[in-house]
Scaffold this active site. Sequence first.
Site, PDB file in Angstrom:
ATOM      1  N   ASN A   7      -0.627 -10.564  33.068  1.00  0.00           N
ATOM      2  CA  ASN A   7       0.587 -10.638  32.261  1.00  0.00           C
ATOM      3  C   ASN A   7       1.145  -9.226  32.195  1.00  0.00           C
ATOM      4  OD1 ASN A   7       2.517 -10.881  30.296  1.00  0.00           O
ATOM      5  ND2 ASN A   7       1.221 -11.975  28.838  1.00  0.00           N
ATOM      6  N   LYS A  14      -1.838  -7.117  30.627  1.00  0.00           N
ATOM      7  CA  LYS A  14      -2.901  -7.908  30.010  1.00  0.00           C
ATOM      8  C   LYS A  14      -3.574  -8.664  31.140  1.00  0.00           C
ATOM      9  CE  LYS A  14      -3.476 -10.909  26.021  1.00  0.00           C
ATOM     10  NZ  LYS A  14      -2.888 -11.991  25.279  1.00  0.00           N
ATOM     11  N   ARG A  85       1.944 -14.459  34.758  1.00  0.00           N
ATOM     12  CA  ARG A  85       2.908 -14.956  33.775  1.00  0.00           C
ATOM     13  C   ARG A  85       4.271 -14.367  34.123  1.00  0.00           C
ATOM     14  NH1 ARG A  85       4.427 -12.656  28.146  1.00  0.00           N
ATOM     15  NH2 ARG A  85       5.690 -14.350  27.360  1.00  0.00           N
ATOM     16  N   HIS A 174       7.579 -19.247  25.505  1.00  0.00           N
ATOM     17  CA  HIS A 174       6.242 -19.604  24.997  1.00  0.00           C
ATOM     18  C   HIS A 174       5.785 -20.959  25.535  1.00  0.00           C
ATOM     19  CE1 HIS A 174       6.937 -17.043  21.122  1.00  0.00           C
ATOM     20  NE2 HIS A 174       6.268 -16.327  22.029  1.00  0.00           N
ATOM     21  N   HIS A 202       4.270 -21.769  17.519  1.00  0.00           N
ATOM     22  CA  HIS A 202       3.581 -20.584  18.035  1.00  0.00           C
ATOM     23  C   HIS A 202       4.064 -19.397  17.204  1.00  0.00           C
ATOM     24  CE1 HIS A 202       1.798 -17.927  21.177  1.00  0.00           C
ATOM     25  NE2 HIS A 202       2.643 -17.097  20.603  1.00  0.00           N
ATOM     26  N   GLY A 204       3.368 -15.684  16.398  1.00  0.00           N
ATOM     27  CA  GLY A 204       2.751 -14.380  16.620  1.00  0.00           C
ATOM     28  C   GLY A 204       3.807 -13.337  16.337  1.00  0.00           C
ATOM     29  N   ASN A 205       3.731 -12.208  17.025  1.00  0.00           N
ATOM     30  CA  ASN A 205       4.793 -11.223  16.857  1.00  0.00           C
ATOM     31  C   ASN A 205       6.122 -11.811  17.331  1.00  0.00           C
ATOM     32  OD1 ASN A 205       5.360  -8.788  15.757  1.00  0.00           O
ATOM     33  ND2 ASN A 205       4.974  -7.641  17.623  1.00  0.00           N
ATOM     34  N   GLY A 206       6.072 -12.606  18.415  1.00  0.00           N
ATOM     35  CA  GLY A 206       7.185 -13.490  18.769  1.00  0.00           C
ATOM     36  C   GLY A 206       6.846 -14.863  18.205  1.00  0.00           C
ATOM     37  N   ARG A 235      12.071  -9.278  15.487  1.00  0.00           N
ATOM     38  CA  ARG A 235      13.315  -9.961  15.906  1.00  0.00           C
ATOM     39  C   ARG A 235      13.890 -10.776  14.755  1.00  0.00           C
ATOM     40  NH1 ARG A 235      10.662 -12.766  20.850  1.00  0.00           N
ATOM     41  NH2 ARG A 235       9.855 -10.924  21.904  1.00  0.00           N
ATOM     42  N   LEU A 278       2.007  -9.138   9.880  1.00  0.00           N
ATOM     43  CA  LEU A 278       1.941 -10.145   8.816  1.00  0.00           C
ATOM     44  C   LEU A 278       0.754  -9.909   7.877  1.00  0.00           C
ATOM     45  CD1 LEU A 278       0.995 -13.243   7.836  1.00  0.00           C
ATOM     46  CD2 LEU A 278       3.414 -12.649   7.826  1.00  0.00           C
ATOM     47  N   ILE A 326      -0.534 -15.440  13.824  1.00  0.00           N
ATOM     48  CA  ILE A 326      -0.257 -15.815  12.430  1.00  0.00           C
ATOM     49  C   ILE A 326      -0.695 -17.259  12.168  1.00  0.00           C
ATOM     50  CG2 ILE A 326       1.591 -16.201  10.751  1.00  0.00           C
ATOM     51  CD1 ILE A 326       3.133 -13.881  12.156  1.00  0.00           C
ATOM     52  N   GLU A 394      -3.360 -18.923  26.442  1.00  0.00           N
ATOM     53  CA  GLU A 394      -2.375 -18.894  27.533  1.00  0.00           C
ATOM     54  C   GLU A 394      -3.026 -18.507  28.852  1.00  0.00           C
ATOM     55  OE1 GLU A 394       1.744 -17.479  25.838  1.00  0.00           O
ATOM     56  OE2 GLU A 394       0.158 -16.623  24.622  1.00  0.00           O
TER      57      GLU A 394
HETATM   58  P1  AMP Z   1       0.090 -12.324  18.193  1.00  0.00           P
HETATM   59  O1  AMP Z   1       1.420 -11.784  18.656  1.00  0.00           O
HETATM   60  O2  AMP Z   1      -0.109 -13.759  18.530  1.00  0.00           O
HETATM   61  O3  AMP Z   1      -1.061 -11.446  18.605  1.00  0.00           O
HETATM   62  O4  AMP Z   1       0.109 -12.266  16.597  1.00  0.00           O
HETATM   63  C1  AMP Z   1       0.269 -11.060  15.883  1.00  0.00           C
HETATM   64  C2  AMP Z   1       0.500 -11.365  14.410  1.00  0.00           C
HETATM   65  O5  AMP Z   1      -0.620 -12.110  13.889  1.00  0.00           O
HETATM   66  C3  AMP Z   1       0.619 -10.111  13.557  1.00  0.00           C
HETATM   67  O6  AMP Z   1       1.694 -10.240  12.626  1.00  0.00           O
HETATM   68  C4  AMP Z   1      -0.696 -10.082  12.800  1.00  0.00           C
HETATM   69  O7  AMP Z   1      -0.589  -9.440  11.548  1.00  0.00           O
HETATM   70  C5  AMP Z   1      -0.969 -11.560  12.631  1.00  0.00           C
HETATM   71  N1  AMP Z   1      -2.385 -11.760  12.284  1.00  0.00           N
HETATM   72  C6  AMP Z   1      -3.461 -11.527  13.055  1.00  0.00           C
HETATM   73  N2  AMP Z   1      -4.606 -11.756  12.358  1.00  0.00           N
HETATM   74  C7  AMP Z   1      -4.227 -12.121  11.110  1.00  0.00           C
HETATM   75  C8  AMP Z   1      -4.922 -12.475   9.915  1.00  0.00           C
HETATM   76  N3  AMP Z   1      -6.248 -12.508   9.861  1.00  0.00           N
HETATM   77  N4  AMP Z   1      -4.188 -12.802   8.829  1.00  0.00           N
HETATM   78  C9  AMP Z   1      -2.842 -12.777   8.860  1.00  0.00           C
HETATM   79  N5  AMP Z   1      -2.128 -12.443   9.951  1.00  0.00           N
HETATM   80  C10 AMP Z   1      -2.801 -12.114  11.068  1.00  0.00           C
END
Ligand code: AMP
Length: 413
Positions: A7, A14, A85, A174, A202, A204-206, A235, A278, A326, A394
Site C-alpha cells: 500500500n 505499508k 492497493r 474504502h 469504516h 478510522g482517520n478516514g 477531513r 479520537l 475507531i 484490508e
Molecule cells: P485507523 O485510521 O483505522 O488506524 O484509525 C485511527 C483512529 O482510531 C484514531 O483516531 C485513533 O485514535 C483511533 N483509535 C485507535 N485505538 C483506539 C482506542 N483504543 N480507543 C479509541 N480510539 C482509538
Amino acid sequence: MWTLVLNSGSSSLKFALLNPASGEVRLSGLAERLGGGEATIRLERGGEKVSRSLGGGSYAEALNEVLRELDALGIRQEVRAVGHRIVHGGERFSAPVLLTPEVLDAVRACVPLAPLHNPANIVGIEAAQGAFPELPHVGVFDTAFHQTMPEVAYRYAVPQTWYRQHGVRRYGFHGTSHAYVAGKAAELLGRPLPELNLVTAHLGNGASVCAVAGGRSVDTSMGLTPLEGLVMGTRSGDVDPGLHDYLARQAGLSLSEITAALNKESGLLGLSGLTNDLRELEEAATKGHAGARLALDVFVYRLAKQVAGMAVALGRLDGVVFTGGIGENSRTVRAMTLRRLGVLGLELDEHANDHLPRGEAGVISKSVQKKSGQKKSGQGEARDPLALVIPTNEELMIARETAVIVGGRGYAL
Ligand code: AMP
C-alpha cells in the site's frame, strides 16, 4: 503460497507478506516520512517488532529494506504474487486486475481523479515490478466495490456535461474494507451474505459508511473524492458547496488553500482545536475539554444520520457493522452512535459493548429474542437489526483478491 501486499502512499509504504488461504502473516510493517529527512521503518515478524531509521530514505530504499527482510527470512523465492492497493479506478475498474502496461496506462488516466494518491500508487507499482519482474502484480482498487451503485446513488444533481466530460460522480472509497467486513458479518451471523442487508461503517482517520445489499455496494458516503460524507480525523466531510465562494470573498483564500484546509485542518482536529486522534479526544472530553466534547458529538451525530440514510438505500436493515481504528476500539463512539439509532430498531447491549475483547468480532446490540424472550410472532423472518464489531483486514482481502486473479490466469500459487 505467499503474497506480498503493498500500500504505497506519497510518503509511506505499508506492507504485509501473507498466505491468502490461511491468513498467516510472516512479515508486516510500515515505512513512513519517506523522502523527508527522518524516514523510519517498523517491521513485525513472528511477533518480534523492530524499528529503524532509513535516514533520508526514498520509496525504493524502503522497498529494498523489505526485500532484505524477505531474504533474511529465506522466503523471497516463495513469494508468488504482489497485490497493490490502488485508490482510484474511476469507472474503468470494477474488479481487481492484472497490472499489464495497458492497465497501468488506464490507472494513469485516473490520476486527475486522485492527484495525491494514484501517482504514489503508480510509483510503488513500478518499483515493485522492478524488484519482482518475474511475479504477477495485481491492482486492487478502493473504488471498485462501489461500481455496483445504481445511478440514483452515484449521480450528483449537477450539469450532465460535468459527468459526461469530466467524470463528476460519486465513486466511493474504502471498498476493500467494506467488502471484507460484510463477508465476515455474514459468517458471524451464520447467514448467507446474499440474503443480508448491512450498513458497514469504516471509522478510522478516514471514515465512510456503505450500504451493502447481498454483498454488493448500493450506496456509500464518500463521493468524487474521499472528502465527502462523514466527519473524519482531519477531513470535514460534507459542507455546503457554497462555502468555497464565500470564503474566497470573505477571507481571500484561494481554492487550493480552502481544499487543503478541508482535507488537513478540519474534521475532529478542526472542531476540537486539539487533535485528530479520537482516543486523545475521548480523554480530553472526560476531563471537560469543550472542543473535544463537541468534536465527539458532531462526529457521532453525523455518523448516525448517514447510517440512517444508508438504511433508506437498503429498504430492510439486518445489521450495522463498526470497523476501523475507531469502530473496532472506541466503545464510547459505538455506544453514542447506537443510542441515536433507536429509530432503526437498534438497541445497545452495554455489557457486550464494554466487554468485547480487543481485536475480536462480536454483537453489541440486543436481539429481538433477548428483548422479548421470544421471537416476534406474525412477522415471518422479520428481525430487528443487530450491531456488530468486525476488525477489518484490508491486507488479507487484497491478498485473497490477488490470489483469485493470479490463480484464474494459471499462475501456480
Ligand atoms: P485507523 O485510521 O483505522 O488506524 O484509525 C485511527 C483512529 O482510531 C484514531 O483516531 C485513533 O485514535 C483511533 N483509535 C485507535 N485505538 C483506539 C482506542 N483504543 N480507543 C479509541 N480510539 C482509538
